[in-house]
Scaffold this motif. Structure first.
Motif, PDB file in Angstrom:
ATOM      1  N   PRO A 146       0.577   5.775  -4.472  1.00 16.67           N
ATOM      2  CA  PRO A 146       0.922   4.622  -5.307  1.00 16.67           C
ATOM      3  C   PRO A 146      -0.182   4.217  -6.119  1.00 16.67           C
ATOM      4  CG  PRO A 146       0.893   3.723  -3.212  1.00 16.67           C
ATOM      5  CD  PRO A 146       0.363   5.216  -2.813  1.00 16.67           C
ATOM      6  N   GLU A 199      -3.032  17.260   0.558  1.00 15.35           N
ATOM      7  CA  GLU A 199      -1.939  16.040   0.227  1.00 15.35           C
ATOM      8  C   GLU A 199      -2.513  14.984   0.306  1.00 15.35           C
ATOM      9  OE1 GLU A 199       1.497  16.146   2.829  1.00 15.35           O
ATOM     10  OE2 GLU A 199       2.646  14.550   1.534  1.00 15.35           O
ATOM     11  N   SER A 213       7.568  14.004   4.428  1.00 16.27           N
ATOM     12  CA  SER A 213       8.482  14.559   3.828  1.00 16.27           C
ATOM     13  C   SER A 213       8.020  15.688   2.834  1.00 16.27           C
ATOM     14  CB  SER A 213       9.104  13.358   2.547  1.00 16.27           C
ATOM     15  OG  SER A 213       9.571  12.346   3.269  1.00 16.27           O
ATOM     16  N   ILE A 214       6.697  15.516   2.207  1.00 17.67           N
ATOM     17  CA  ILE A 214       6.133  16.392   1.427  1.00 17.67           C
ATOM     18  C   ILE A 214       5.463  17.514   2.556  1.00 17.67           C
ATOM     19  CG2 ILE A 214       4.481  17.114  -0.250  1.00 17.67           C
ATOM     20  CD1 ILE A 214       5.533  13.868  -1.467  1.00 17.67           C
ATOM     21  N   SER A 250       1.525  11.783  -3.606  1.00 20.71           N
ATOM     22  CA  SER A 250       2.586  10.970  -3.817  1.00 20.71           C
ATOM     23  C   SER A 250       1.963   9.508  -3.699  1.00 20.71           C
ATOM     24  CB  SER A 250       3.718  10.928  -2.691  1.00 20.71           C
ATOM     25  OG  SER A 250       3.121  11.049  -1.346  1.00 20.71           O
ATOM     26  N   THR A 252       0.894  -1.269   0.071  1.00 20.91           N
ATOM     27  CA  THR A 252       0.091  -0.102   0.080  1.00 20.91           C
ATOM     28  C   THR A 252       0.793   1.193  -0.009  1.00 20.91           C
ATOM     29  OG1 THR A 252      -0.205  -0.204   2.121  1.00 20.91           O
ATOM     30  CG2 THR A 252      -2.095  -1.018   1.033  1.00 20.91           C
ATOM     31  N   THR A 253       2.081   1.073   0.403  1.00 25.33           N
ATOM     32  CA  THR A 253       3.060   2.505   0.327  1.00 25.33           C
ATOM     33  C   THR A 253       3.625   2.416  -0.979  1.00 25.33           C
ATOM     34  OG1 THR A 253       4.968   1.301   1.178  1.00 25.33           O
ATOM     35  CG2 THR A 253       3.569   2.190   2.822  1.00 25.33           C
ATOM     36  N   GLU A 280      -3.999  10.000   4.606  1.00 28.26           N
ATOM     37  CA  GLU A 280      -3.179   8.817   4.764  1.00 28.26           C
ATOM     38  C   GLU A 280      -3.815   7.638   5.320  1.00 28.26           C
ATOM     39  OE1 GLU A 280       0.397   8.096   4.198  1.00 28.26           O
ATOM     40  OE2 GLU A 280      -0.589   6.216   5.009  1.00 28.26           O
ATOM     41  N   ILE A 281      -3.629   6.418   4.859  1.00 27.63           N
ATOM     42  CA  ILE A 281      -4.439   5.364   5.447  1.00 27.63           C
ATOM     43  C   ILE A 281      -3.718   4.656   6.257  1.00 27.63           C
ATOM     44  CG2 ILE A 281      -5.946   4.912   3.461  1.00 27.63           C
ATOM     45  CD1 ILE A 281      -3.884   2.612   2.496  1.00 27.63           C
ATOM     46  N   SER A 282      -2.374   4.815   6.576  1.00 24.94           N
ATOM     47  CA  SER A 282      -1.624   4.014   7.893  1.00 24.94           C
ATOM     48  C   SER A 282      -1.778   4.842   9.132  1.00 24.94           C
ATOM     49  CB  SER A 282      -0.146   4.103   7.427  1.00 24.94           C
ATOM     50  OG  SER A 282       0.568   3.887   8.572  1.00 24.94           O
ATOM     51  N   PHE A 288      11.548   7.393   1.309  1.00 26.44           N
ATOM     52  CA  PHE A 288      10.669   8.413   1.175  1.00 26.44           C
ATOM     53  C   PHE A 288      11.138   9.478   0.169  1.00 26.44           C
ATOM     54  CE2 PHE A 288      10.121   6.707   5.777  1.00 26.44           C
ATOM     55  CZ  PHE A 288       8.716   6.593   5.520  1.00 26.44           C
ATOM     56  N   SER A 289      10.334  10.389  -0.049  1.00 26.38           N
ATOM     57  CA  SER A 289      10.820  11.615  -1.031  1.00 26.38           C
ATOM     58  C   SER A 289      11.859  12.216  -0.457  1.00 26.38           C
ATOM     59  CB  SER A 289       9.534  12.269  -1.382  1.00 26.38           C
ATOM     60  OG  SER A 289       8.634  11.946  -2.033  1.00 26.38           O
ATOM     61  N   GLY A 293       2.345   9.840   4.424  1.00 26.76           N
ATOM     62  CA  GLY A 293       3.558   8.858   4.682  1.00 26.76           C
ATOM     63  C   GLY A 293       4.271   9.663   5.720  1.00 26.76           C
TER      64      GLY A 293
HETATM   65  C1  LIG Z   1       5.006   6.463  -1.854  1.00 26.00           C
HETATM   66  S1  LIG Z   1       4.387   6.619  -0.190  1.00 26.00           S
HETATM   67  C2  LIG Z   1       4.786   8.567  -0.119  1.00 26.00           C
HETATM   68  C3  LIG Z   1       4.995   8.790   1.395  1.00 26.00           C
HETATM   69  C4  LIG Z   1       5.612  10.799   1.598  1.00 26.00           C
HETATM   70  N1  LIG Z   1       4.616  11.234   1.153  1.00 26.00           N
HETATM   71  C5  LIG Z   1       6.716  10.549   0.201  1.00 26.00           C
HETATM   72  O1  LIG Z   1       6.525  11.417  -0.513  1.00 26.00           O
HETATM   73  O2  LIG Z   1       7.999  10.202   0.619  1.00 26.00           O
HETATM   74  C6  LIG Z   1       2.631   6.733  -0.473  1.00 26.00           C
HETATM   75  C7  LIG Z   1       1.851   7.108   0.740  1.00 26.00           C
HETATM   76  O3  LIG Z   1       0.432   6.885   0.414  1.00 26.00           O
HETATM   77  C8  LIG Z   1      -0.502   6.285   1.331  1.00 26.00           C
HETATM   78  N2  LIG Z   1      -1.720   5.868   0.738  1.00 26.00           N
HETATM   79  C9  LIG Z   1      -1.656   4.675  -0.099  1.00 26.00           C
HETATM   80  N3  LIG Z   1      -3.075   4.538  -0.478  1.00 26.00           N
HETATM   81  C10 LIG Z   1      -3.413   5.676   0.179  1.00 26.00           C
HETATM   82  C11 LIG Z   1      -4.963   6.048  -0.201  1.00 26.00           C
HETATM   83  N4  LIG Z   1      -5.882   5.578  -0.906  1.00 26.00           N
HETATM   84  N5  LIG Z   1      -5.152   7.283   0.529  1.00 26.00           N
HETATM   85  C12 LIG Z   1      -4.356   7.761   1.180  1.00 26.00           C
HETATM   86  N6  LIG Z   1      -3.042   7.546   1.416  1.00 26.00           N
HETATM   87  C13 LIG Z   1      -2.797   6.536   0.577  1.00 26.00           C
HETATM   88  C14 LIG Z   1       0.534   5.073   1.756  1.00 26.00           C
HETATM   89  O4  LIG Z   1       0.235   4.564   3.105  1.00 26.00           O
HETATM   90  C15 LIG Z   1       1.985   5.793   1.910  1.00 26.00           C
HETATM   91  O5  LIG Z   1       2.297   6.535   3.256  1.00 26.00           O
END
Ligand SMILES: C[S@@+](CC[C@H](N)C(=O)[O-])C[C@H]1O[C@@H](n2cnc3c(N)ncnc32)[C@H](O)[C@@H]1O
Length: 181
Positions: free
Chosen positions: A116, A45, A52-53, A114, A16-17, A71-73, A22-23, A49
């Motif tokens: 995925p 946003e 970072s952003i 950001s 899911t991440t 954020e879902i986590s 991280f960015s 995560g």
């Molecule tokens: C690639 S990480 C980016 C984290 C941080 N923003 C960065 O740029 O390093 C993607 C983040 O999106 C969250 N995520 C995934 N699916 C999501 C959703 N449907 N709604 C909200 N957040 C979600 C994940 O838990 C993860 O923390």
């Protein structure tokens, strides 16, 4: 939550991440350089995560602006809540596809994502595209970072104008898509 625990949360939930790290600061600076924060009132946003952003947005946003971070986590949300206790930063532990519920009819000036998207099921992903474009101010913009140029074709039915750029100053090298309604 220390840096080590944040990375553990990222790896353990890779499905899911969708990221191995991280960015970078450099990616965040380049991503945010395409947005004009002056006068922007409602910022969103998607995928907060480790923050970072979020950190970059908070540094740039006007005093009177509000930031909604999806954020879902739960672990990431707890960490974000601790780092950003200010009243104008709202950490929302819910999926980005529900952003309209929290905006309550207010248009978003800037959406920074950001997410995925390639890992998000098609139905939910299309809801995110549809609601992002519907919730955006007509003069607003959405910026998505991603690793594949193919994502542009998924955004295309929902945004009239999409420009892409690239940065090598991140691991892995990253595309930045700037989408306007
Ligand atoms: C690639 S990480 C980016 C984290 C941080 N923003 C960065 O740029 O390093 C993607 C983040 O999106 C969250 N995520 C995934 N699916 C999501 C959703 N449907 N709604 C909200 N957040 C979600 C994940 O838990 C993860 O923390």
């Amino acid at each position: 939550m220390g840096k080590g625990s944040l990375f553990k949360e990222l790896f353990v939930n890779i499905k899911t991440t969708g990221a191995i790290t991280f960015s970078s600061r450099s990616l965040v600076n380049k991503m945010l350089s395409f947005a004009d924060f002056k006068g922007a009132k409602v910022l969103v946003e998607l995928g907060g995560g480790d923050g970072s952003i979020t950190r970059g947005i908070v540094e740039r946003m006007d005093e009177g602006a509000e930031l909604l971070v999806f954020e879902i986590s739960r672990a990431f949300c707890d960490s974000l809540e601790r780092e950003f206790p200010q009243a104008n930063v709202r950490i929302i532990c819910d999926s980005a596809e529900h952003l309209d519920t929290y905006l309550k009819g207010r248009p978003a000036d800037i959406i920074l994502s950001s997410l995925p998207l390639s890992l998000i099921p098609k139905e939910a992903r299309n809801e995110i595209y549809r609601k992002s474009s519907q919730c955006l101010h007509p003069k607003g913009l959405l910026i998505q970072i991603c690793y594949s140029y193919l994502l542009k074709f998924q955004y295309a039915p929902f945004f009239k104008n999409i420009k892409t750029t690239f940065t090598l100053k991140n691991f892995p090298p990253t595309l930045i898509m700037i989408c306007r309604p």
